[in-house]
Design an enzyme around this catalytic site. Structure first.
Site, PDB file in Angstrom:
ATOM      1  N   SER A   1      82.226  24.140  20.382  1.00  0.00           N
ATOM      2  CA  SER A   1      82.403  23.410  21.627  1.00  0.00           C
ATOM      3  C   SER A   1      83.768  22.750  21.791  1.00  0.00           C
ATOM      4  O   SER A   1      84.168  22.439  22.914  1.00  0.00           O
ATOM      5  CB  SER A   1      81.314  22.338  21.758  1.00  0.00           C
ATOM      6  OG  SER A   1      81.393  21.412  20.685  1.00  0.00           O
TER       7      SER A   1
ATOM      8  N   HIS B   1      76.292  25.931  23.445  1.00  0.00           N
ATOM      9  CA  HIS B   1      77.360  26.191  24.422  1.00  0.00           C
ATOM     10  C   HIS B   1      77.484  27.679  24.759  1.00  0.00           C
ATOM     11  O   HIS B   1      78.411  28.057  25.478  1.00  0.00           O
ATOM     12  CB  HIS B   1      78.691  25.656  23.895  1.00  0.00           C
ATOM     13  CG  HIS B   1      78.789  24.171  23.933  1.00  0.00           C
ATOM     14  ND1 HIS B   1      79.305  23.478  25.005  1.00  0.00           N
ATOM     15  CD2 HIS B   1      78.409  23.231  23.026  1.00  0.00           C
ATOM     16  CE1 HIS B   1      79.247  22.176  24.757  1.00  0.00           C
ATOM     17  NE2 HIS B   1      78.723  22.000  23.571  1.00  0.00           N
TER      18      HIS B   1
ATOM     19  N   LYS C   1      72.834  21.791  29.093  1.00  0.00           N
ATOM     20  CA  LYS C   1      74.188  22.233  29.419  1.00  0.00           C
ATOM     21  C   LYS C   1      74.124  23.250  30.558  1.00  0.00           C
ATOM     22  O   LYS C   1      73.984  22.860  31.707  1.00  0.00           O
ATOM     23  CB  LYS C   1      74.873  22.755  28.157  1.00  0.00           C
ATOM     24  CG  LYS C   1      75.088  21.625  27.132  1.00  0.00           C
ATOM     25  CD  LYS C   1      75.782  22.081  25.901  1.00  0.00           C
ATOM     26  CE  LYS C   1      76.149  20.900  25.006  1.00  0.00           C
ATOM     27  NZ  LYS C   1      75.004  20.097  24.549  1.00  0.00           N
TER      28      LYS C   1
END
Length: 396
Positions: A186, A214, A244
């Site tokens: 990330s 991610h 996310k």
């Protein structure tokens, strides 16, 4: 510890963090976390959100969440193992398994909880974990909680991994050995070398664990890093978050049915904490369905990511070796990175500085997270502000 001792400890250490540029000031967003946010009464182009696909403010998901509150209430009402498992949780887990290409899945309250729960439910003091040197803090903490021997290997260095894995196997000291890695890292935006990792694991009979927080919704046309490489049948643990790209909150582990059965019986956050709310469960389910139905949002994310990268790179900023829309501007000195972020903020761009211990010392940066919700005009304005502030500070 007396109050005087505590106060002295806290005040001295907070002052030290501030002096070294390592103290993080927390800002309050006034309203929704979209491509433009209001902070301290002023609107800013938002380049710090993990809301990759803009789904956190999607009208379709908001409507479903409101309906779920009316039909199922605002909370699950109990832990999953008593009577807190709602039909919405089962639908969510079945959808996750379909999305990740696995036999089953289990959902948790957060991605951090996943790593705390799953690693320690399978690994113990008689085992060893080979962990990438740049793995996320939640992986590190999950490994520590398991009490297994932690053997770090150099970031994405497959020769180093193979050597340390072979040494661990040949020592005969461990009952089980796991390789654990982020799918997408990330802070730098690079992608793990999963085909090589799986090859080493299969050669030496090791367990594989990929934290794709991610990657899910971003890589593999949205399906994630494991599926990008077609390894869903060979990776034992696929971990991901619902906070996310999915835009809601929560996390999950996807894998074989017997693994999920074991985690439901032995992973402590599942056993002792109330599940995500009905609104969160149904919104997450529908968000995943949207990703399976269309790649439109994913394609827009990558288009915007490449546009921002190209613009910052042409200006002369060091954006590292990112392979994803994550775009770091690596400044180096922590104080300079903090000051750069503050000046961007004053000019209308919200992009937080990332410093030690989140990244190694001397690699302070401003990390940019373009999303599918940004317009080209927003990104062009942000690039112009980067140019102005970068020249003022002598970075470009």
């Amino acid at each position: 510890m007396s109050n005087n001792m505590l106060n002295s400890f806290l005040n001295n250490n907070i002052a030290d963090l501030k002096d070294r540029g390592l103290y993080n000031e927390i800002d309050t967003v006034q309203g929704a976390n979209g491509p433009v946010i209001k902070v301290k009464g002023k609107e800013h182009i938002n380049l710090s959100s993990n809301n990759y696909l803009g789904l956190a403010t999607d009208e379709r998901l908001k409507k479903l969440a409101k309906e779920a509150i009316d039909s199922h209430g605002v909370g699950a009402g109990a832990v999953r193992t008593i009577n807190g498992t709602l039909d919405l949780h089962i639908n969510l887990e079945e959808t996750i398994a379909k999305f990740k290409g696995t036999e089953a899945a289990i959902s948790y309250q957060s991605g951090f909880n996943c790593n705390m729960a799953a690693i320690s439910a399978v690994m113990d003091k008689n085992d060893a974990i080979l962990s990438d040197a740049l793995n996320h803090a939640s992986i590190i903490d999950g490994c520590r909680l398991s009490k297994a021997k932690i053997i770090p290997f150099e970031h994405s260095d497959m020769n180093n991994l193979r050597q340390k894995a072979k040494e661990a196997v040949d020592s005969g000291r461990y009952n089980k050995i796991m390789i654990i890695t982020d799918g997408v890292f990330s802070m730098d935006g690079d992608i793990a070398k999963l085909p090589e990792i799986v090859e080493i694991a299969e050669e030496l009979d090791l367990i594989t664990y990929v934290d794709d927080a991610h990657g899910s919704g971003v890589t593999g046309k949205g399906a994630g890093t494991v599926k990008q490489f077609g390894l869903q049948d060979q990776v034992d643990f696929q971990m991901g978050t619902l906070s996310k790209a999915i835009g809601v909150v929560g996390g999950y582990i996807a894998g074989k049915q017997n693994l999920i059965d074991w985690l439901k019986a032995r992973s402590r956050p599942f056993l002792f904490s109330t599940a995500v709310s009905p609104a969160d469960a149904i919104a997450s389910t529908r968000a995943i369905e949207l990703l399976m139905e269309s790649t439109e949002l994913n394609e827009k994310l990558w288009e915007n990511g490449n546009h921002l990268k190209d613009g910052l790179k042409k200006l002369g900023f060091n954006i590292g070796n990112s392979e994803t829309p994550i775009t770091p501007c690596i400044i180096g000195d922590e104080k300079n990175a903090q000051e750069f972020s503050k000046r961007l903020f004053k000019a209308g761009v919200y992009a937080k500085a990332i410093v030690f211990p989140t990244v190694p010392r001397g690699t302070g940066r401003v990390r940019n997270m373009p999303t599918a919700a940004h317009t080209k005009e927003m990104l062009d304005e942000a690039i112009a502000i980067y140019e102005k502030v970068g020249k003022e500070m002598g970075f470009i």
